[in-house]
Design a protein around this motif. Structure first.
Motif, PDB file in Angstrom:
ATOM      1  N   GLU A  33       2.790   5.517  10.229  1.00  0.00           N
ATOM      2  CA  GLU A  33       1.626   6.438   9.546  1.00  0.00           C
ATOM      3  C   GLU A  33       0.468   5.458   8.840  1.00  0.00           C
ATOM      4  O   GLU A  33       0.874   4.421   8.184  1.00  0.00           O
ATOM      5  N   THR A  34      -0.566   5.628   9.332  1.00  0.00           N
ATOM      6  CA  THR A  34      -1.818   5.038   8.452  1.00  0.00           C
ATOM      7  C   THR A  34      -2.747   5.866   7.732  1.00  0.00           C
ATOM      8  O   THR A  34      -2.766   7.237   7.883  1.00  0.00           O
ATOM      9  N   PRO A  35      -3.733   5.394   6.918  1.00  0.00           N
ATOM     10  CA  PRO A  35      -4.520   6.379   6.389  1.00  0.00           C
ATOM     11  C   PRO A  35      -5.500   7.082   7.236  1.00  0.00           C
ATOM     12  O   PRO A  35      -5.973   8.365   6.958  1.00  0.00           O
ATOM     13  N   ASN A  36      -5.590   6.806   8.424  1.00  0.00           N
ATOM     14  CA  ASN A  36      -6.730   7.445   9.260  1.00  0.00           C
ATOM     15  C   ASN A  36      -6.074   8.096  10.306  1.00  0.00           C
ATOM     16  O   ASN A  36      -6.408   9.109  10.940  1.00  0.00           O
ATOM     17  N   LYS A  37      -4.728   7.543  10.903  1.00  0.00           N
ATOM     18  CA  LYS A  37      -3.916   8.147  12.012  1.00  0.00           C
ATOM     19  C   LYS A  37      -2.613   7.590  12.272  1.00  0.00           C
ATOM     20  O   LYS A  37      -2.181   6.817  11.387  1.00  0.00           O
ATOM     21  N   THR A  56       0.691  -1.254   0.068  1.00  0.00           N
ATOM     22  CA  THR A  56       0.095   0.082   0.005  1.00  0.00           C
ATOM     23  C   THR A  56       0.850   1.044   0.067  1.00  0.00           C
ATOM     24  O   THR A  56       2.247   1.206   0.114  1.00  0.00           O
ATOM     25  N   PRO A  57       0.345   2.385  -0.105  1.00  0.00           N
ATOM     26  CA  PRO A  57       1.116   3.672  -0.181  1.00  0.00           C
ATOM     27  C   PRO A  57       1.773   4.002   1.139  1.00  0.00           C
ATOM     28  O   PRO A  57       2.598   4.647   1.156  1.00  0.00           O
ATOM     29  N   TYR A  58       1.156   3.392   2.130  1.00  0.00           N
ATOM     30  CA  TYR A  58       1.538   3.540   3.444  1.00  0.00           C
ATOM     31  C   TYR A  58       2.528   2.633   3.925  1.00  0.00           C
ATOM     32  O   TYR A  58       3.064   2.186   5.250  1.00  0.00           O
ATOM     33  N   GLU A  59       3.206   1.707   3.093  1.00  0.00           N
ATOM     34  CA  GLU A  59       4.045   0.589   3.564  1.00  0.00           C
ATOM     35  C   GLU A  59       5.372   1.016   4.294  1.00  0.00           C
ATOM     36  O   GLU A  59       5.654   2.072   3.950  1.00  0.00           O
ATOM     37  N   ASN A  60       5.513   0.583   5.366  1.00  0.00           N
ATOM     38  CA  ASN A  60       6.548   0.938   6.210  1.00  0.00           C
ATOM     39  C   ASN A  60       7.379  -0.257   6.994  1.00  0.00           C
ATOM     40  O   ASN A  60       6.509  -1.151   7.596  1.00  0.00           O
TER      41      ASN A  60
END
Length: 317
Positions: free
Chosen positions: A203-207, A169-173
């Motif tokens: 970092e996540t899509p919501n918080k 996903t774009p938030y891969e960490n």
């Protein structure tokens, strides 16, 4: 040069290359087993029910040595051909001699050949954290992606442990959450366990989420206490009668570790009862406070406040 001659030349060069690596590491064992006999296998675990009420099982994977296994695929049997001989020269001779070749005195049957060697262990090298929406709410599940042979460490140390969050996903960490070595030779009832923690921000899509990471490890009993600091405001009477507000630090403690018991296998193979096809999730930890002490003080409003802190932990019945 015909095809048979080319194959013979290739195998000879391969053996010379492996022999050079052996001399560098000083270990007289088959490097094919070291590099190829540790792999990921499917390991399905029941994790609960989805929002429709249907059962949910996930392949979380497991690392297992597969060379020398009683149940081998045709590919495994081909790999085992290399493990039957003490040298590549003997392997080449066996191709000319046919199936009459037997084990030499120095060669062990493949069933007794350590897949990763005596000084290595088959462990995960890549893991990700999948987020699954269940009936009772979202759930994070760790999934093994790859395995490799890792050097066996006998001391209790903190080791790197990479976890991939929000995979693909774009938030891969990727976060090094850390872990503790599985030390051998420790006293009975003691294990290498985390005793100091920190946090990493994901970092996540919501918080923003805080992920707990391991900072230090020590040899402890399976159920043990770790420090956990909390701060409070305390009103203190000075000698001149003036009340002063101070910051009070209390180590309330936490109980860590597990006291697992019982059989977690939900479905066994009909052909071989020793093979488990579906595993239940490990029971939640039952390590609980055994004793505590009280800390009494006056809070900012002049009221008496009592805070309990854990002094020791034990396994619940």
């Amino acid at each position: 040069m015909d095809t048979h001659g080319s194959s013979l030349l290739y195998l000879t060069v391969l053996y010379l290359t492996l022999a050079e690596v052996w001399s560098k590491h000083g270990e007289q064992r088959n490097l094919f087993a070291l590099r190829a006999c540790c792999r990921r296998q499917s390991h399905f675990v029941y994790i609960g029910q989805d929002i429709s009420g249907s059962p949910v099982s996930m392949d979380v994977g497991m690392c297992r040595s597969h060379c020398g296994s009683a149940y081998r695929t045709s590919n495994d049997r081909t790999q085992q051909d290399y493990l039957k001989y003490s040298s590549m020269l003997e392997f080449l001779r066996s191709k000319k001699m046919g199936p009459r070749t037997t084990y030499t005195e120095s060669a062990e049957p493949p069933e007794h050949t350590p897949s990763c060697g005596e000084s290595h262990v088959c462990e995960p090298t890549g893991m990700r954290v999948d987020r699954v929406l269940l009936f009772e709410g979202p759930r994070e599940v760790e999934v093994i992606q790859e395995c490799h042979c890792e050097t066996r460490i006998t001391q209790c140390l903190r080791t790197p442990a990479l976890r991939t969050y929000f995979f693909e996903t774009p938030y891969e960490n990727v976060v090094d959450v850390g872990g503790c070595t599985k030390s051998k030779g420790s006293p009975d009832g003691f294990s290498c366990v985390p005793t100091k923690f920190a946090s990493a921000i994901v970092e996540t899509p919501n918080k923003l989420n805080l992920v707990q990471t391991v900072v230090a490890c020590e040899l402890k009993e399976s159920c043990y206490r770790v420090p956990s600091i909390e701060y409070y405001y305390e009103i203190v009477d000075q000698t001149d009668g003036i009340k002063e507000e101070k910051l009070k630090e209390i180590d309330v403690g936490r109980c860590m570790g597990g006291c697992t018991a019982g059989n977690r296998c939900l479905l066994r193979s009909p052909s071989d009862p020793e093979i488990c096809r579906l595993w239940a999730e490990r029971p939640q930890t039952s390590c609980a406070p055994q004793s505590h002490e009280s800390h009494t003080f006056l809070n900012q409003h002049g009221q008496t406040r009592t805070v309990l802190s854990i002094t020791s932990c034990q396994c619940q019945n």
